[in-house]
Design a protein around this motif. Sequence first.
Motif, PDB file in Angstrom:
ATOM      1  N   ALA A 369       0.844  -1.201   0.000  1.00 13.51           N
ATOM      2  CA  ALA A 369       0.000   0.000   0.000  1.00 13.51           C
ATOM      3  C   ALA A 369       0.878   1.250   0.000  1.00 13.51           C
ATOM      4  CB  ALA A 369      -0.914  -0.008   1.229  1.00 13.51           C
ATOM      5  N   PHE A 370       1.945   1.215   0.795  1.00 15.31           N
ATOM      6  CA  PHE A 370       2.839   2.367   0.889  1.00 15.31           C
ATOM      7  C   PHE A 370       3.560   2.600  -0.453  1.00 15.31           C
ATOM      8  CE2 PHE A 370       6.960   4.326   2.215  1.00 15.31           C
ATOM      9  CZ  PHE A 370       6.438   5.506   2.748  1.00 15.31           C
ATOM     10  N   ILE A 371       4.068   1.518  -1.027  1.00 18.04           N
ATOM     11  CA  ILE A 371       4.806   1.637  -2.307  1.00 18.04           C
ATOM     12  C   ILE A 371       3.890   2.209  -3.389  1.00 18.04           C
ATOM     13  CG2 ILE A 371       5.970   0.345  -4.160  1.00 18.04           C
ATOM     14  CD1 ILE A 371       6.634  -1.825  -1.960  1.00 18.04           C
ATOM     15  N   THR A 372       2.693   1.642  -3.508  1.00 22.84           N
ATOM     16  CA  THR A 372       1.809   2.064  -4.603  1.00 22.84           C
ATOM     17  C   THR A 372       1.308   3.499  -4.379  1.00 22.84           C
ATOM     18  OG1 THR A 372       0.011   0.883  -3.504  1.00 22.84           O
ATOM     19  CG2 THR A 372       1.090  -0.249  -5.320  1.00 22.84           C
ATOM     20  N   THR A 373       1.037   3.847  -3.128  1.00 21.06           N
ATOM     21  CA  THR A 373       0.587   5.216  -2.840  1.00 21.06           C
ATOM     22  C   THR A 373       1.662   6.221  -3.255  1.00 21.06           C
ATOM     23  OG1 THR A 373      -0.698   4.413  -0.979  1.00 21.06           O
ATOM     24  CG2 THR A 373      -0.222   6.766  -0.993  1.00 21.06           C
ATOM     25  N   LYS A 374       2.894   5.912  -2.896  1.00 14.85           N
ATOM     26  CA  LYS A 374       3.988   6.846  -3.214  1.00 14.85           C
ATOM     27  C   LYS A 374       4.195   6.942  -4.729  1.00 14.85           C
ATOM     28  CE  LYS A 374       4.777   8.417   0.707  1.00 14.85           C
ATOM     29  NZ  LYS A 374       4.236   9.760   0.925  1.00 14.85           N
ATOM     30  N   ILE A 375       4.100   5.810  -5.408  1.00 17.62           N
ATOM     31  CA  ILE A 375       4.292   5.837  -6.882  1.00 17.62           C
ATOM     32  C   ILE A 375       3.183   6.684  -7.522  1.00 17.62           C
ATOM     33  CG2 ILE A 375       4.206   4.416  -8.995  1.00 17.62           C
ATOM     34  CD1 ILE A 375       5.708   2.248  -7.333  1.00 17.62           C
ATOM     35  N   LEU A 376       1.972   6.481  -7.069  1.00 21.58           N
ATOM     36  CA  LEU A 376       0.848   7.239  -7.653  1.00 21.58           C
ATOM     37  C   LEU A 376       0.957   8.734  -7.311  1.00 21.58           C
ATOM     38  CD1 LEU A 376      -1.974   4.609  -7.127  1.00 21.58           C
ATOM     39  CD2 LEU A 376      -1.021   5.369  -9.317  1.00 21.58           C
ATOM     40  N   GLU A 377       1.545   9.008  -6.159  1.00 18.40           N
ATOM     41  CA  GLU A 377       1.739  10.410  -5.762  1.00 18.40           C
ATOM     42  C   GLU A 377       2.689  11.090  -6.770  1.00 18.40           C
ATOM     43  OE1 GLU A 377       2.445  10.560  -1.461  1.00 18.40           O
ATOM     44  OE2 GLU A 377       3.744  12.298  -1.842  1.00 18.40           O
ATOM     45  N   TYR A 378       3.729  10.363  -7.172  1.00 17.70           N
ATOM     46  CA  TYR A 378       4.710  10.916  -8.117  1.00 17.70           C
ATOM     47  C   TYR A 378       4.162  10.946  -9.542  1.00 17.70           C
ATOM     48  CZ  TYR A 378       9.044  11.450 -10.798  1.00 17.70           C
ATOM     49  OH  TYR A 378      10.024  11.880 -11.680  1.00 17.70           O
TER      50      TYR A 378
END
Length: 380
Positions: A369-378
């Motif tokens: 969840a953390f990885i995907t959230t950060k990727i989508l943020e970028y």
Amino acid sequence: MRPIQMVDTKNQYQKIKAEVDKAVIDVMDSTAFINGKPVHEFTAALSDYIGVKHTIPCANGTDALQIAMMAMGLQPGDEVITPSFTYIATTEVIALLRLTPVFVEVDEKTFCVTADSIKKAITPKTKAIVPVHLYGQSAPMEEIMAIAKEHNLFVIEDNAQAIGSEYIFSDGTKKKTGAIGHIGSTSFYPSKNLGGFGDGGALFTNDDELAVKMKMIANHGQSKQYYHDIVGCNSRLDTIQAAVLNIKLKHLDHYADARRAAADYYDKAFAGNKKIITPFRAAYSKHVFHQYTIVLKVNDKPAEFRNGLKEFLAKHSIPAMIYYPVPGHKQKMFESFAKQDLSLQVTDWLNDRVISLPMHTELDSEQLAFITTKILEYVQ
Ligand SMILES: Cc1ncc(COP(=O)(O)O)c(C=O)c1O
């Protein structure tokens, strides 16, 4: 949250620690460090698993490719067709044996070599094809084997990244990758899907003659002790590695399930985002997700955008990797093989846009969840 690793061999080991430790101590007690019983047990179990008559263990996946090419009796100047979009080991051994690597194009969806590009590259000097099952998915083996048959070419499958993957033929029959070509090679480098506690590799074949020859080559070309009939090398799988791998082999399919579950999570999270192309799953192959590699669909300065994502993730303690930043046909070591008119547009396009995300058997939903959230943020 547990720290995120690109590959988490530590937590994977913890789950099988008691069994593995015992197996390693048993080897130490036996002192049969070379060619001990676990080497024979592991190679027999691996032949069963892959579905081949012969498994020849060796020291690493690069040696495996070299031994395969030596066994085929290729001569300096013979041409070997191979994708440029692969790890250097695949193509390096071709040059090392004074053969000529002929770099060809990959498919933008599967990342694997295409049948069309192979057909176009065949000349009277072509002797072999080395398809790579990149990132854990099979190359189009049915078409490749048909081309090889028509042109009388050898096929060595570089299965270093796809052990456990399957190819489904058009008539519905299935074969494990590594068991389809004349020879299959693999690597047991620790981060591989079947990874040891050091280096290791193996060769697969159903051909009795090739099996004998490869066994000899891996052991100084020896037919019996101190009688060396052909030029070989010294390439052994240590008994300790075999003991570890024999235990891990029993878990390999579960490991692949865990990798696929992580891939499913990523796929779902990125679905609908126009800038992220998630890995394509070819209907003919069972993907084992050695890597989860996305393609960033941006046209303006794509490499900068991709490298920016890697840096952004690093700031949040999320590792990511570029496999591979420079394709084979642009590596300095191959300058002498460079053909002026060689243009590999898909390879170059991918090289600027691919990024591999953490992928292993121990990823949990909090980390994902953390990885995907950060990727989508970028990426947004
Ligand atoms: C596609 C491919 N081929 C060959 C190899 C070589 O394996 P090894 O590192 O065991 O020599 C690797 C491993 O890194 C690989 O990814």
